[in-house]
Design a protein around this motif. Structure first.
Motif, short mmCIF file in Angstrom:
data_model
loop_
_atom_site.label_atom_id
_atom_site.label_comp_id
_atom_site.label_asym_id
_atom_site.label_seq_id
_atom_site.Cartn_x
_atom_site.Cartn_y
_atom_site.Cartn_z
N GLN A 107 -5.54 21.16 -3.60
CA GLN A 107 -5.63 19.73 -3.32
C GLN A 107 -5.86 19.44 -1.84
OE1 GLN A 107 -2.57 17.39 -5.45
NE2 GLN A 107 -2.11 19.23 -6.62
N HIS A 108 -5.78 20.46 -1.00
CA HIS A 108 -6.03 20.27 0.42
C HIS A 108 -7.52 20.29 0.73
CE1 HIS A 108 -2.07 20.29 2.32
NE2 HIS A 108 -1.70 21.16 1.39
N THR A 109 -7.94 19.45 1.67
CA THR A 109 -9.24 19.61 2.31
C THR A 109 -9.05 20.53 3.51
OG1 THR A 109 -8.91 17.73 3.80
CG2 THR A 109 -9.85 17.26 1.62
N ALA A 110 -10.15 20.89 4.18
CA ALA A 110 -10.02 21.73 5.37
C ALA A 110 -9.19 21.02 6.43
CB ALA A 110 -11.41 22.07 5.90
N SER A 111 -9.38 19.71 6.56
CA SER A 111 -8.63 18.96 7.57
C SER A 111 -7.14 18.93 7.26
CB SER A 111 -9.18 17.53 7.66
OG SER A 111 -8.41 16.77 8.57
N SER A 112 -6.79 18.61 6.01
CA SER A 112 -5.37 18.54 5.67
C SER A 112 -4.74 19.93 5.66
CB SER A 112 -5.17 17.84 4.33
OG SER A 112 -5.70 18.60 3.26
N ALA A 113 -5.53 20.97 5.39
CA ALA A 113 -5.01 22.33 5.47
C ALA A 113 -4.62 22.66 6.90
CB ALA A 113 -6.04 23.34 4.96
N GLY A 114 -5.45 22.24 7.86
CA GLY A 114 -5.11 22.47 9.26
C GLY A 114 -3.82 21.77 9.65
N THR A 115 -3.64 20.55 9.17
CA THR A 115 -2.40 19.82 9.45
C THR A 115 -1.19 20.53 8.85
OG1 THR A 115 -3.62 17.73 9.51
CG2 THR A 115 -1.23 17.60 9.18
N ALA A 116 -1.34 21.01 7.61
CA ALA A 116 -0.25 21.71 6.94
C ALA A 116 0.12 23.00 7.68
CB ALA A 116 -0.63 22.02 5.50
N LEU A 117 -0.89 23.74 8.11
CA LEU A 117 -0.63 24.99 8.82
C LEU A 117 0.05 24.73 10.17
CD1 LEU A 117 -3.93 26.92 8.05
CD2 LEU A 117 -1.69 27.28 7.01
N ASP A 118 -0.33 23.64 10.81
CA ASP A 118 0.32 23.28 12.08
C ASP A 118 1.82 23.04 11.87
OD1 ASP A 118 -1.99 23.49 13.55
OD2 ASP A 118 -2.44 21.35 13.53
N LEU A 119 2.17 22.37 10.77
CA LEU A 119 3.57 22.12 10.49
C LEU A 119 4.34 23.42 10.29
CD1 LEU A 119 3.19 19.10 8.03
CD2 LEU A 119 4.34 19.04 10.25
N ALA A 120 3.73 24.36 9.58
CA ALA A 120 4.38 25.66 9.38
C ALA A 120 4.48 26.42 10.69
CB ALA A 120 3.62 26.47 8.34
N ASP A 121 3.42 26.37 11.50
CA ASP A 121 3.41 27.14 12.74
C ASP A 121 4.44 26.62 13.74
OD1 ASP A 121 1.53 29.02 12.03
OD2 ASP A 121 -0.17 27.84 12.74
N ARG A 122 4.67 25.33 13.77
CA ARG A 122 5.67 24.78 14.69
C ARG A 122 7.05 25.35 14.40
NH1 ARG A 122 4.17 18.53 14.03
NH2 ARG A 122 1.93 18.70 14.51
N ALA A 123 7.33 25.57 13.13
CA ALA A 123 8.64 26.11 12.76
C ALA A 123 8.75 27.60 13.05
CB ALA A 123 8.91 25.85 11.27
N ARG A 124 7.64 28.25 13.30
CA ARG A 124 7.67 29.69 13.52
C ARG A 124 8.21 30.06 14.88
NH1 ARG A 124 3.46 33.41 13.05
NH2 ARG A 124 5.17 34.80 12.49
N SER A 125 8.30 29.11 15.79
CA SER A 125 8.79 29.42 17.13
C SER A 125 10.22 29.97 17.09
CB SER A 125 8.74 28.18 18.03
OG SER A 125 9.55 27.15 17.48
N ALA A 126 10.97 29.57 16.07
CA ALA A 126 12.35 30.05 15.94
C ALA A 126 12.47 31.20 14.94
CB ALA A 126 13.25 28.90 15.50
N SER A 127 11.33 31.68 14.45
CA SER A 127 11.33 32.74 13.44
C SER A 127 10.90 34.06 14.06
CB SER A 127 10.39 32.37 12.28
OG SER A 127 10.19 33.46 11.41
N ASP A 128 11.50 35.14 13.59
CA ASP A 128 11.12 36.46 14.07
C ASP A 128 10.34 37.23 13.01
OD1 ASP A 128 13.11 36.91 12.25
OD2 ASP A 128 14.36 38.15 13.56
N ILE A 129 9.74 36.52 12.05
CA ILE A 129 9.00 37.16 10.97
C ILE A 129 7.57 37.42 11.44
CG2 ILE A 129 8.14 36.93 8.62
CD1 ILE A 129 10.57 35.15 8.05
N PRO A 130 7.13 38.69 11.50
CA PRO A 130 5.76 38.98 11.94
C PRO A 130 4.76 38.82 10.80
CG PRO A 130 6.90 41.02 11.44
CD PRO A 130 7.90 39.91 11.20
N ASP A 131 3.48 38.87 11.17
CA ASP A 131 2.39 38.92 10.17
C ASP A 131 2.47 37.79 9.16
OD1 ASP A 131 1.52 41.35 11.35
OD2 ASP A 131 2.98 42.46 10.16
#
Length: 308
Positions: A192-216
């Motif tokens: 259901q995502h377009t390329a644009s909304s996929a980018g927004t969704a990935l940004d939300l996940a990536d912001r939370a990764r700053s506190a995560s030590d999970i690689p790859d």
């Protein structure tokens, strides 16, 4: 042996997969899995919808019928089965088929969860506890947990896969995407995502990764695919079914050349794995596999020419 990690080639997606939808006939899955492996795709993804096919049973069939194909199950609804039961099933598959199993856990469609008597007051809390416990169990840890929904007393699996089993989170809401970035091995986005909304969704996940030590961290998306003629009309009808706007930005279709070009914005959004999801009837899957095979050849061997 672990699931191969993404390595981009000439700007193409790192890995290419195809979907087997749970509304397709169960008896045809084995042949499709073999054809997918023969086509050279990296991954086959399955999921379970109420009340069609079980995702773990499908995965077992696909794995047993192939030699190297990586099989993803996504999503499995957390409310439908206890985390220990899921860990037992997945560890068994991953031990028998090392390096070839990955999965994504999600909330499940809440209407279906209520229908099955499995809905919980806080799906996000359940998902957090479930994924945390599941990753620990699959890693061979002894897990004790006293959560709102997951209660474990020194549980440890007897048989643990040699390599890590990626556990992704599938979802769409901002809190779920942030949870994926914080505790999971990746995120799975649906068609259901377009390329644009996929980018927004990935940004939300990536912001939370700053506190995560999970690689790859994996970034996977199902993309609606309509190979062949009348692609625009078919994709528009599918977009309307999912209430996706603007409809012209939904999915990919046409010739292999058209699809290769249409996939580029999704890759630019940050996805490392694109998974072509067929729309329409199961009889269209040979065209889907032919398209996926052409894309893999062209992206892995840039001197190859795409048909169409």
């Amino acid at each position: 042996m672990m699931v191969p990690q993404p390595v981009r080639v000439h700007g193409a997606p790192a890995r290419v997969g195809v979907v087997w939808r749970p509304d397709f006939p169960p008896g045809a899955l084995a042949e499709f899995a073999c054809a997918a492996e023969h086509a050279g795709v990296d991954e086959l993804w399955l999921w379970e919808d109420c009340f069609l096919q079980g995702g773990i049973a499908q995965a077992a069939v696909a794995l047993a019928q192939t030699r190297s194909l990586v099989v993803g199950i996504g999503v499995l609804p957390a409310p439908l089965r206890g985390v220990v039961a899921t860990a037992l099933e997945i560890s068994t598959l991953a031990t028998m088929f090392p390096g070839r199993v990955q999965l994504a856990i999600g909330h499940g469609v809440q209407r279906w969860m209520r229908q099955a008597g499995a809905a919980v007051p806080s799906p996000l809390t359940l998902l957090r506890e479930y994924v945390t416990a599941l990753r620990g169990l699959l890693a061979g840890h002894t897990i004790s947990m006293s959560g709102d929904y997951v209660q474990l007393d020194a549980v440890r699996l007897q048989f643990v896969p040699d390599g890590a089993v990626p556990v992704l989170i599938g979802g769409a809401g901002p809190k779920t995407l942030a949870l994926a970035g914080g505790i999971a091995d990746g995120v799975l986005l649906d068609c259901q995502h377009t390329a644009s909304s996929a980018g927004t969704a990935l940004d939300l996940a990536d912001r939370a990764r700053s506190a995560s030590d999970i690689p790859d961290f994996r970034r996977v998306m199902y993309i609606a695919c309509a190979p062949g003629p009348f692609a625009a009309e078919r994709l528009t009808a599918e977009a309307q079914h999912w209430n996706v706007t603007p409809a012209q930005d939904f999915g990919v279709g046409g010739s292999a050349t058209d699809i290769s070009a249409a996939v580029e914005p999704y890759c630019a959004a940050g996805l490392d794995t694109i998974v072509l999801q067929p729309i329409g009837e199961e009889t269209g899957t040979p065209d889907l596999l032919a398209t996926a095979a052409a894309l893999v050849r062209a992206w892995r061997h840039p001197s190859s020419n795409l048909p169409g």
